[in-house]
Motif scaffolding. Structure first.
Motif, PDB file in Angstrom:
ATOM      1  N   VAL A   1      17.910  13.039   1.936  1.00  0.00           N
ATOM      2  CA  VAL A   1      17.008  11.973   2.371  1.00  0.00           C
ATOM      3  C   VAL A   1      17.721  10.629   2.458  1.00  0.00           C
ATOM      4  O   VAL A   1      17.387   9.805   3.305  1.00  0.00           O
ATOM      5  CB  VAL A   1      15.756  11.899   1.477  1.00  0.00           C
ATOM      6  N   PHE A   2      18.724  10.409   1.628  1.00  0.00           N
ATOM      7  CA  PHE A   2      19.427   9.122   1.647  1.00  0.00           C
ATOM      8  C   PHE A   2      20.280   8.976   2.904  1.00  0.00           C
ATOM      9  O   PHE A   2      20.294   7.932   3.546  1.00  0.00           O
ATOM     10  CB  PHE A   2      20.276   8.941   0.389  1.00  0.00           C
ATOM     11  N   GLU A   3      20.990  10.030   3.263  1.00  0.00           N
ATOM     12  CA  GLU A   3      21.782  10.002   4.491  1.00  0.00           C
ATOM     13  C   GLU A   3      20.862   9.878   5.703  1.00  0.00           C
ATOM     14  O   GLU A   3      21.132   9.117   6.632  1.00  0.00           O
ATOM     15  CB  GLU A   3      22.646  11.267   4.611  1.00  0.00           C
ATOM     16  N   THR A   4      19.775  10.619   5.700  1.00  0.00           N
ATOM     17  CA  THR A   4      18.816  10.543   6.805  1.00  0.00           C
ATOM     18  C   THR A   4      18.230   9.145   6.899  1.00  0.00           C
ATOM     19  O   THR A   4      18.043   8.617   7.998  1.00  0.00           O
ATOM     20  CB  THR A   4      17.712  11.597   6.627  1.00  0.00           C
ATOM     21  N   SER A   5      17.979   8.513   5.770  1.00  0.00           N
ATOM     22  CA  SER A   5      17.457   7.146   5.775  1.00  0.00           C
ATOM     23  C   SER A   5      18.424   6.197   6.465  1.00  0.00           C
ATOM     24  O   SER A   5      18.014   5.343   7.249  1.00  0.00           O
ATOM     25  CB  SER A   5      17.195   6.681   4.343  1.00  0.00           C
ATOM     26  N   ARG A   6      19.716   6.363   6.194  1.00  0.00           N
ATOM     27  CA  ARG A   6      20.718   5.505   6.838  1.00  0.00           C
ATOM     28  C   ARG A   6      20.762   5.735   8.347  1.00  0.00           C
ATOM     29  O   ARG A   6      20.895   4.799   9.118  1.00  0.00           O
ATOM     30  CB  ARG A   6      22.096   5.724   6.219  1.00  0.00           C
ATOM     31  N   THR A   7      20.623   6.969   8.780  1.00  0.00           N
ATOM     32  CA  THR A   7      20.692   7.262  10.208  1.00  0.00           C
ATOM     33  C   THR A   7      19.406   6.897  10.946  1.00  0.00           C
ATOM     34  O   THR A   7      19.418   6.802  12.169  1.00  0.00           O
ATOM     35  CB  THR A   7      21.024   8.750  10.474  1.00  0.00           C
ATOM     36  N   CYS A   8      18.326   6.697  10.218  1.00  0.00           N
ATOM     37  CA  CYS A   8      17.021   6.403  10.845  1.00  0.00           C
ATOM     38  C   CYS A   8      16.689   4.917  10.889  1.00  0.00           C
ATOM     39  O   CYS A   8      15.616   4.550  11.365  1.00  0.00           O
ATOM     40  CB  CYS A   8      15.907   7.117  10.092  1.00  0.00           C
ATOM     41  N   GLU A   9      17.556   4.071  10.379  1.00  0.00           N
ATOM     42  CA  GLU A   9      17.264   2.637  10.311  1.00  0.00           C
ATOM     43  C   GLU A   9      16.788   2.057  11.638  1.00  0.00           C
ATOM     44  O   GLU A   9      15.869   1.269  11.677  1.00  0.00           O
ATOM     45  CB  GLU A   9      18.484   1.867   9.818  1.00  0.00           C
ATOM     46  N   ASP A  10      17.420   2.445  12.740  1.00  0.00           N
ATOM     47  CA  ASP A  10      17.100   1.868  14.048  1.00  0.00           C
ATOM     48  C   ASP A  10      16.161   2.734  14.872  1.00  0.00           C
ATOM     49  O   ASP A  10      15.962   2.486  16.051  1.00  0.00           O
ATOM     50  CB  ASP A  10      18.390   1.629  14.846  1.00  0.00           C
ATOM     51  N   SER A  11      15.595   3.761  14.270  1.00  0.00           N
ATOM     52  CA  SER A  11      14.724   4.657  15.036  1.00  0.00           C
ATOM     53  C   SER A  11      13.368   4.841  14.372  1.00  0.00           C
ATOM     54  O   SER A  11      12.789   5.908  14.411  1.00  0.00           O
ATOM     55  CB  SER A  11      15.412   6.005  15.246  1.00  0.00           C
ATOM     56  N   GLY A  12      12.872   3.783  13.739  1.00  0.00           N
ATOM     57  CA  GLY A  12      11.539   3.836  13.162  1.00  0.00           C
ATOM     58  C   GLY A  12      11.500   4.001  11.664  1.00  0.00           C
ATOM     59  O   GLY A  12      10.493   3.744  11.043  1.00  0.00           O
TER      60      GLY A  12
END
Length: 126
Positions: free
Chosen positions: A50-61
């Motif tokens: 979830v932490f890595e996904t959080s970093r990759t999702c910053e600019d996509s909602g």
């Protein structure tokens, strides 16, 4: 810079169009959102990061919105319960407001924890 109030946080969230464009265009096909990082493909795994996904999702909602949209897609919720692009857009706006309502400075009960709980429940019921 000053800290935003709870009311300001509720009214400041990423534009739903950053997320809903791909979802509306593919409307319920069950495929992961193209806006997400590669780690989202582990959504069905206990090894989901979830932490890595959080970093990759910053600019996509944001991570909570993206995890919810992907899980809803997996269960075909969009064609069943959100039959028009307008309803999908409204759902994403709602999820964005929920995410914005979490206090980012809280180290535990925050939007990342909410996404983690959502993914864990998804994993458990499968």
């Amino acid at each position: 810079s000053r800290r935003r109030t709870s009311q300001e946080r509720l009214h400041h969230h990423p534009p739903a169009s950053k997320v809903s464009g791909g979802v509306v265009a593919r409307f319920g096909d069950g495929a992961p959102s193209k806006a997400l990082g590669t780690d989202i493909h582990n959504l069905d795994s206990i090894d989901f990061n979830v932490f890595e996904t959080s970093r990759t999702c910053e600019d996509s909602g944001g991570v909570l919105v993206q995890v919810a949209v992907n899980i809803f897609s997996k269960y075909s919720f969009f064609p069943k319960y959100f039959g028009t692009p307008e309803l999908v857009h409204r759902l994403i706006q709602f999820l964005s407001k929920v995410q914005a309502g979490y206090h980012r400075e809280n180290n535990y009960h925050n939007h990342i924890h909410a996404a983690d709980v959502l993914q864990t429940v998804h994993w458990m019921i499968n």
